[in-house]
Design a protein around this motif. Structure first.
Motif, PDB file in Angstrom:
ATOM      1  N   VAL A  15     -72.788  46.152  62.880  1.00  0.00           N
ATOM      2  CA  VAL A  15     -71.435  45.761  63.280  1.00  0.00           C
ATOM      3  C   VAL A  15     -70.693  47.022  63.703  1.00  0.00           C
ATOM      4  CG1 VAL A  15     -69.272  44.685  62.553  1.00  0.00           C
ATOM      5  CG2 VAL A  15     -71.449  43.871  61.602  1.00  0.00           C
ATOM      6  N   THR A  16     -70.205  47.032  64.935  1.00  0.00           N
ATOM      7  CA  THR A  16     -69.498  48.204  65.438  1.00  0.00           C
ATOM      8  C   THR A  16     -68.039  48.194  64.984  1.00  0.00           C
ATOM      9  OG1 THR A  16     -68.864  47.096  67.491  1.00  0.00           O
ATOM     10  CG2 THR A  16     -70.975  48.297  67.473  1.00  0.00           C
ATOM     11  N   LYS A  17     -67.402  49.333  65.142  1.00  0.00           N
ATOM     12  CA  LYS A  17     -65.997  49.450  64.742  1.00  0.00           C
ATOM     13  C   LYS A  17     -65.108  48.533  65.568  1.00  0.00           C
ATOM     14  CE  LYS A  17     -62.159  52.752  64.305  1.00  0.00           C
ATOM     15  NZ  LYS A  17     -61.687  52.165  63.040  1.00  0.00           N
ATOM     16  N   ASP A  18     -65.347  48.440  66.865  1.00  0.00           N
ATOM     17  CA  ASP A  18     -64.485  47.586  67.685  1.00  0.00           C
ATOM     18  C   ASP A  18     -64.692  46.106  67.364  1.00  0.00           C
ATOM     19  OD1 ASP A  18     -67.004  47.515  68.809  1.00  0.00           O
ATOM     20  OD2 ASP A  18     -66.349  47.791  70.878  1.00  0.00           O
ATOM     21  N   ALA A  19     -65.924  45.720  67.015  1.00  0.00           N
ATOM     22  CA  ALA A  19     -66.170  44.335  66.616  1.00  0.00           C
ATOM     23  C   ALA A  19     -65.454  44.015  65.309  1.00  0.00           C
ATOM     24  CB  ALA A  19     -67.667  44.084  66.471  1.00  0.00           C
ATOM     25  N   PHE A  20     -65.466  44.983  64.398  1.00  0.00           N
ATOM     26  CA  PHE A  20     -64.780  44.791  63.120  1.00  0.00           C
ATOM     27  C   PHE A  20     -63.275  44.689  63.317  1.00  0.00           C
ATOM     28  CE2 PHE A  20     -62.657  46.805  59.414  1.00  0.00           C
ATOM     29  CZ  PHE A  20     -62.956  45.839  58.463  1.00  0.00           C
ATOM     30  N   GLU A  21     -62.706  45.577  64.098  1.00  0.00           N
ATOM     31  CA  GLU A  21     -61.262  45.551  64.335  1.00  0.00           C
ATOM     32  C   GLU A  21     -60.844  44.265  65.053  1.00  0.00           C
ATOM     33  OE1 GLU A  21     -59.374  47.522  62.917  1.00  0.00           O
ATOM     34  OE2 GLU A  21     -60.685  49.208  62.401  1.00  0.00           O
ATOM     35  N   ALA A  22     -61.723  43.736  65.908  1.00  0.00           N
ATOM     36  CA  ALA A  22     -61.418  42.471  66.581  1.00  0.00           C
ATOM     37  C   ALA A  22     -61.341  41.333  65.572  1.00  0.00           C
ATOM     38  CB  ALA A  22     -62.487  42.174  67.634  1.00  0.00           C
ATOM     39  N   LEU A  23     -62.209  41.363  64.572  1.00  0.00           N
ATOM     40  CA  LEU A  23     -62.168  40.343  63.522  1.00  0.00           C
ATOM     41  C   LEU A  23     -60.899  40.456  62.687  1.00  0.00           C
ATOM     42  CD1 LEU A  23     -65.755  39.937  62.001  1.00  0.00           C
ATOM     43  CD2 LEU A  23     -64.332  38.165  63.028  1.00  0.00           C
ATOM     44  N   VAL A  24     -60.517  41.686  62.366  1.00  0.00           N
ATOM     45  CA  VAL A  24     -59.273  41.909  61.607  1.00  0.00           C
ATOM     46  C   VAL A  24     -58.089  41.341  62.384  1.00  0.00           C
ATOM     47  CG1 VAL A  24     -57.693  43.644  60.689  1.00  0.00           C
ATOM     48  CG2 VAL A  24     -60.153  43.939  60.400  1.00  0.00           C
ATOM     49  N   LYS A  25     -58.058  41.602  63.679  1.00  0.00           N
ATOM     50  CA  LYS A  25     -56.976  41.089  64.526  1.00  0.00           C
ATOM     51  C   LYS A  25     -57.002  39.572  64.592  1.00  0.00           C
ATOM     52  CE  LYS A  25     -54.970  41.650  69.138  1.00  0.00           C
ATOM     53  NZ  LYS A  25     -55.101  42.331  70.465  1.00  0.00           N
ATOM     54  N   GLN A  26     -58.214  38.993  64.626  1.00  0.00           N
ATOM     55  CA  GLN A  26     -58.361  37.547  64.714  1.00  0.00           C
ATOM     56  C   GLN A  26     -57.744  36.838  63.504  1.00  0.00           C
ATOM     57  OE1 GLN A  26     -62.436  36.210  65.293  1.00  0.00           O
ATOM     58  NE2 GLN A  26     -62.035  34.286  64.234  1.00  0.00           N
ATOM     59  N   TYR A  27     -57.897  37.450  62.334  1.00  0.00           N
ATOM     60  CA  TYR A  27     -57.401  36.821  61.107  1.00  0.00           C
ATOM     61  C   TYR A  27     -56.027  37.353  60.685  1.00  0.00           C
ATOM     62  CZ  TYR A  27     -61.952  34.649  60.312  1.00  0.00           C
ATOM     63  OH  TYR A  27     -63.091  33.892  60.419  1.00  0.00           O
ATOM     64  N   SER A  28     -55.436  38.223  61.478  1.00  0.00           N
ATOM     65  CA  SER A  28     -54.177  38.864  61.108  1.00  0.00           C
ATOM     66  C   SER A  28     -53.062  37.863  60.833  1.00  0.00           C
ATOM     67  CB  SER A  28     -53.746  39.836  62.209  1.00  0.00           C
ATOM     68  OG  SER A  28     -52.531  40.474  61.868  1.00  0.00           O
ATOM     69  N   ALA A  29     -52.945  36.838  61.674  1.00  0.00           N
ATOM     70  CA  ALA A  29     -51.871  35.848  61.514  1.00  0.00           C
ATOM     71  C   ALA A  29     -51.988  35.125  60.177  1.00  0.00           C
ATOM     72  CB  ALA A  29     -51.907  34.847  62.659  1.00  0.00           C
ATOM     73  N   LEU A  55     -54.403  45.303  53.624  1.00  0.00           N
ATOM     74  CA  LEU A  55     -53.821  46.646  53.638  1.00  0.00           C
ATOM     75  C   LEU A  55     -52.751  46.750  54.717  1.00  0.00           C
ATOM     76  CD1 LEU A  55     -53.746  49.696  52.926  1.00  0.00           C
ATOM     77  CD2 LEU A  55     -55.685  50.000  54.481  1.00  0.00           C
ATOM     78  N   GLN A  56     -53.036  46.215  55.891  1.00  0.00           N
ATOM     79  CA  GLN A  56     -52.081  46.287  57.001  1.00  0.00           C
ATOM     80  C   GLN A  56     -50.813  45.496  56.713  1.00  0.00           C
ATOM     81  OE1 GLN A  56     -54.348  44.971  60.397  1.00  0.00           O
ATOM     82  NE2 GLN A  56     -55.429  46.928  60.622  1.00  0.00           N
ATOM     83  N   HIS A  57     -50.966  44.346  56.059  1.00  0.00           N
ATOM     84  CA  HIS A  57     -49.815  43.483  55.790  1.00  0.00           C
ATOM     85  C   HIS A  57     -49.217  43.706  54.401  1.00  0.00           C
ATOM     86  CE1 HIS A  57     -50.080  41.104  59.451  1.00  0.00           C
ATOM     87  NE2 HIS A  57     -51.395  41.061  59.291  1.00  0.00           N
ATOM     88  N   LYS A  58     -49.823  44.633  53.635  1.00  0.00           N
ATOM     89  CA  LYS A  58     -49.360  44.936  52.273  1.00  0.00           C
ATOM     90  C   LYS A  58     -49.287  43.663  51.418  1.00  0.00           C
ATOM     91  CE  LYS A  58     -48.935  49.374  52.902  1.00  0.00           C
ATOM     92  NZ  LYS A  58     -49.569  49.453  54.216  1.00  0.00           N
ATOM     93  N   ASN A  59     -50.357  42.885  51.485  1.00  0.00           N
ATOM     94  CA  ASN A  59     -50.445  41.675  50.669  1.00  0.00           C
ATOM     95  C   ASN A  59     -50.755  42.010  49.215  1.00  0.00           C
ATOM     96  OD1 ASN A  59     -52.124  40.540  53.477  1.00  0.00           O
ATOM     97  ND2 ASN A  59     -50.269  39.522  52.798  1.00  0.00           N
TER      98      ASN A  59
END
Length: 214
Positions: A15-29, A55-59
């Motif tokens: 799993v590449t870094k960009d693929a991982f970040e895309a998944l994080v963005k996908q579930y961000s909402a 971490l990004q949303h400080k949940n």
């Protein structure tokens, strides 16, 4: 590490870094809509997506051991006012939403269950800031490949993840049916944090025909 570099090697899946970040963005909402979340997940990729999104949303993220039953999970969600239960289901997040009274959206934290070797499991709270600062960060670790030798939901496993992530490294997650030594050599693992029992197992199972990594 560039965006096309391996971030996770799970078995033989890269799993590449960009693929991982895309998944994080996908579930961000999804993570932005809930302040208190309970996670029970055995899939390393989804587990790490939940960590970074929280971490990004400080949940307030409660990391539950994978062996907890649905009944135990529901009791925990009620006790800690979690409105969202996340679990892995066929490579995606399964969700269950609870109608508990939501807590105020204050500064979030990561909640880890103890091993319960001397009694009932307890939950320890760690601020996101402390988790980041306590991860091993050093120039010599930059870009290194780590071996995940701990359960991903334990404090030690989380430290390995964050140390590799913040040092722009990679993590190798061996599968049960894989020859560990082959994977360590193939993926050039250079950082191993493990218990003495794990080290003993690794050394005793190492084949004499396989040269150790340099």
């Amino acid at each position: 590490m560039n965006d096309s570099s391996p971030l996770f090697i799970i078995g033989t899946t890269v799993v590449t870094k960009d693929a991982f970040e895309a998944l994080v963005k996908q579930y961000s909402a999804l993570f932005s809509e809930h302040s208190h979340i309970l996670l029970r997940c055995q899939d390393p990729l989804l587990f790490n997506v939940a960590l970074i999104a929280s971490l990004q949303h400080k949940n307030h993220l409660f990391v539950c051991p994978s062996y907890y039953s649905d009944e135990e999970v529901e009791a925990l969600c009620k006790k800690f006012h979690n409105t969202l239960f996340l679990f892995d289901h066929e490579g995606h997040f399964g969700t269950k939403i609870f109608s508990h009274n939501p807590c105020t959206k204050d500064v979030g934290a990561l909640y880890i269950f103890t091993s319960a070797t001397t009694g009932p499991a307890k939950i320890t709270q760690h601020s996101w800031e402390l988790i980041q600062h306590s991860a091993k960060q050093a120039k010599k670790l930059e870009g290194a490949t780590w071996l995940m030798s701990y359960a991903i939901y334990t404090y030690a496993g989380l430290q390995v993840f964050f140390s590799a992530y913040f040092n722009k490294g990679s993590i190798y997650y061996p599968l049960a049916d894989q020859k560990l030594a082959d994977g360590i050599v193939r993926y050039k693992v250079s950082v191993i944090s493990a218990t003495p029992i794990y080290w003993k197992m690794l050394v005793s199972s190492w084949s004499k025909t396989i040269a150790p990594p340099v």
